[in-house]
Design a protein around this motif. Structure first.
Motif, mmCIF file in Angstrom:
data_model
loop_
_atom_site.group_PDB
_atom_site.id
_atom_site.type_symbol
_atom_site.label_atom_id
_atom_site.label_comp_id
_atom_site.label_asym_id
_atom_site.label_seq_id
_atom_site.Cartn_x
_atom_site.Cartn_y
_atom_site.Cartn_z
ATOM 1 N N ARG A 1 0.859 -1.184 0.000
ATOM 2 C CA ARG A 1 0.000 0.000 0.000
ATOM 3 C C ARG A 1 0.889 1.225 0.000
ATOM 4 N N ARG B 1 -2.167 -8.540 10.188
ATOM 5 C CA ARG B 1 -2.937 -7.357 10.557
ATOM 6 C C ARG B 1 -4.065 -7.156 9.553
ATOM 7 N N GLY B 2 -4.891 -6.153 9.835
ATOM 8 C CA GLY B 2 -6.009 -5.859 8.948
ATOM 9 C C GLY B 2 -6.954 -7.045 8.852
ATOM 10 N N LYS C 1 -5.815 -10.471 10.327
ATOM 11 C CA LYS C 1 -5.389 -10.558 11.721
ATOM 12 C C LYS C 1 -6.050 -11.733 12.420
#
Lengths: 174, 251
Positions: free
Chosen positions: A120, B147-148, B151
């Motif tokens: 990202r 993560r995100g 997770k």
């Protein structure tokens, strides 16, 4: 285990930061750079050395995109899929690279030369869509500009302005 | 001792207390999912949001980790708070439509369904298991991984955890009961050459960990995981043979 060359780089990385717990991330950066990944063995050895639970090392290694628990290729390609690049069809660039290098999704090619990863935002949205080969940022990439060429040329053709330096670097490495 | 009002009620609170503590002590209900009295506040579930007015303006804060202050005016229920709580529980319901605790909370907050494509998770990532393992047990056997959207709570490298003592604190605190453990009488090791019976064992299903149980020297019944007794014995400074007998035989 101490005679293992992989563990020796680890030892020297720990030494460099004086074996401090706070330096975990810095040490992990060194390991990632030297070995291409934070392997399970490295993580366990590191946790022993620094007296940190393995779970913490594992958590950090999976949380930050800078680290990878799977081995990366000799040349690591990062394709930006942040909002700006995404809108300029960076998904297609990612697909195209995967096809050229024979990699399904994210991961490393069979010969271990290349690996691709979606990231990202690399902080240069004005030059998008962008990708990075190793640490070299390539601006204004487009899927149409990736022709069916042998591997070393792919990298050159994929990029616009910074292409020459990347090819040179790649050939020198070879 | 700071004076504050919660929902118009004048309250004198102890120094250092959080809004949530004070509210609950005064019979004002604030829903929570990631809060436990024994653990440090975490502020992950966001269900406990309240509106605080410090004089100049109002803002929304998580009450579980917001310390009380002199002259604070707290509102625990108004239109925007209810709307936010409903949204949170709707998203949780999307992730864990089959978790009983989530369904009950949704029911309590008046959410009947979800407009998003549902998943079939049970873990709401409240982090209570990770925190109890770190803060109370001190083993740090499990942690968050990735993560995100990816997770999850896991043992290191999704393999057997060498630090897990099989105490079951994580099983106890889990609000959705998605962590399970069980004791088996005849655990089996499977090799290429055949199988081997290894006797009593405790299985931590989520952490892919199996710990052999120590048997009582006198009656032969299982007591607790051997590793757990080792760790606890060492912590308490007991003699190595202090934990060789079960409670019944000791008496």
């Amino acid at each position: 285990m101490d005679n293992n060359p992989a563990m020796k780089t680890l030892d020297s990385a720990v030494e460099k930061y004086g074996g401090k717990k706070e330096a975990l991330l810095s040490i992990m950066h060194e390991i990632q750079k030297a070995q291409g990944s934070i392997s399970e063995d490295s993580a366990r050895y590191l946790s022993q050395k620094l007296d940190i639970p393995v779970s913490q090392v594992f958590s950090a290694a999976t949380f930050y995109r800078a680290f990878s628990t799977e081995p990366r290729g000799k040349h690591h390609i990062k394709v930006c899929t942040g909002t700006s690049c995404y809108l300029r069809a960076s998904e297609k660039i990612f697909e195209r690279i995967g096809r050229e290098l024979n990699i399904a999704g994210e991961g490393a090619s069979e010969d271990g030369e290349f690996s691709v990863e979606k990231v990202r935002c690399m902080g240069c949205c004005n030059a998008g869509p962008v990708m990075a080969i190793d640490e070299q940022i390539c601006e204004d990439v487009s899927a149409g500009k990736i022709p069916d060429l042998p591997k070393q040329e792919i990298i050159g053709e994929m990029t616009h302005r910074k292409a020459t330096t990347v090819i040179k670097k790649y050939r020198e490495d070879k | 001792m700071p004076q504050l009002t919660i929902d118009g009620k004048q309250i004198t609170a102890p120094v250092g207390a959080t809004i949530l503590q004070v509210a609950r002590e005064n019979g004002i209900d604030i829903p929570t999912f990631c809060h436990h009295e024994a653990l440090e506040p975490w502020g992950a579930c966001r269900l406990c949001i309240v509106e605080v007015d410090e004089g100049s303006r109002t803002r929304l804060v998580t009450s579980c980790n917001f310390p009380v202050k002199e002259g604070l005016a707290v509102t625990t229920k108004n239109k925007s708070i209810i709307a936010i709580r409903k949204m949170i529980i709707e998203l949780l319901l999307t992730r864990c439509p089959n978790a009983q605790a989530v369904r009950q909370m949704a029911d309590k907050l008046g959410v009947t369904g979800t407009r998003f494509p549902i998943e079939n998770e049970f873990c709401i990532l409240c982090g209570m298991c990770v925190r109890v393992c770190k803060e109370i047990v001190g083993a740090q056997a499990i942690s968050f991984a990735s993560r995100g959207g990816n997770k999850k709570v896991a043992s290191p490298f999704f393999k057997r955890s060498g630090d897990c003592i099989g105490c079951g604190a994580c099983v106890y605190v889990c609000p959705t009961q998605c962590i399970t453990m069980n004791d088996v009488t005849e655990a089996t090791d499977v090799y290429a050459e055949g199988t081997e019976q290894v006797g009593y064992a405790r299985v931590m299903n989520n952490w892919r960990t199996r710990l052999p149980l120590k048997v009582c020297k006198s009656c032969g019944n299982p007591i607790a995981p051997e590793f757990q007794l080792q760790v606890l014995g060492k912590k308490a400074g007991l003699a190595p043979d202090a934990l060789d007998l079960c409670q019944g035989c000791k008496e």
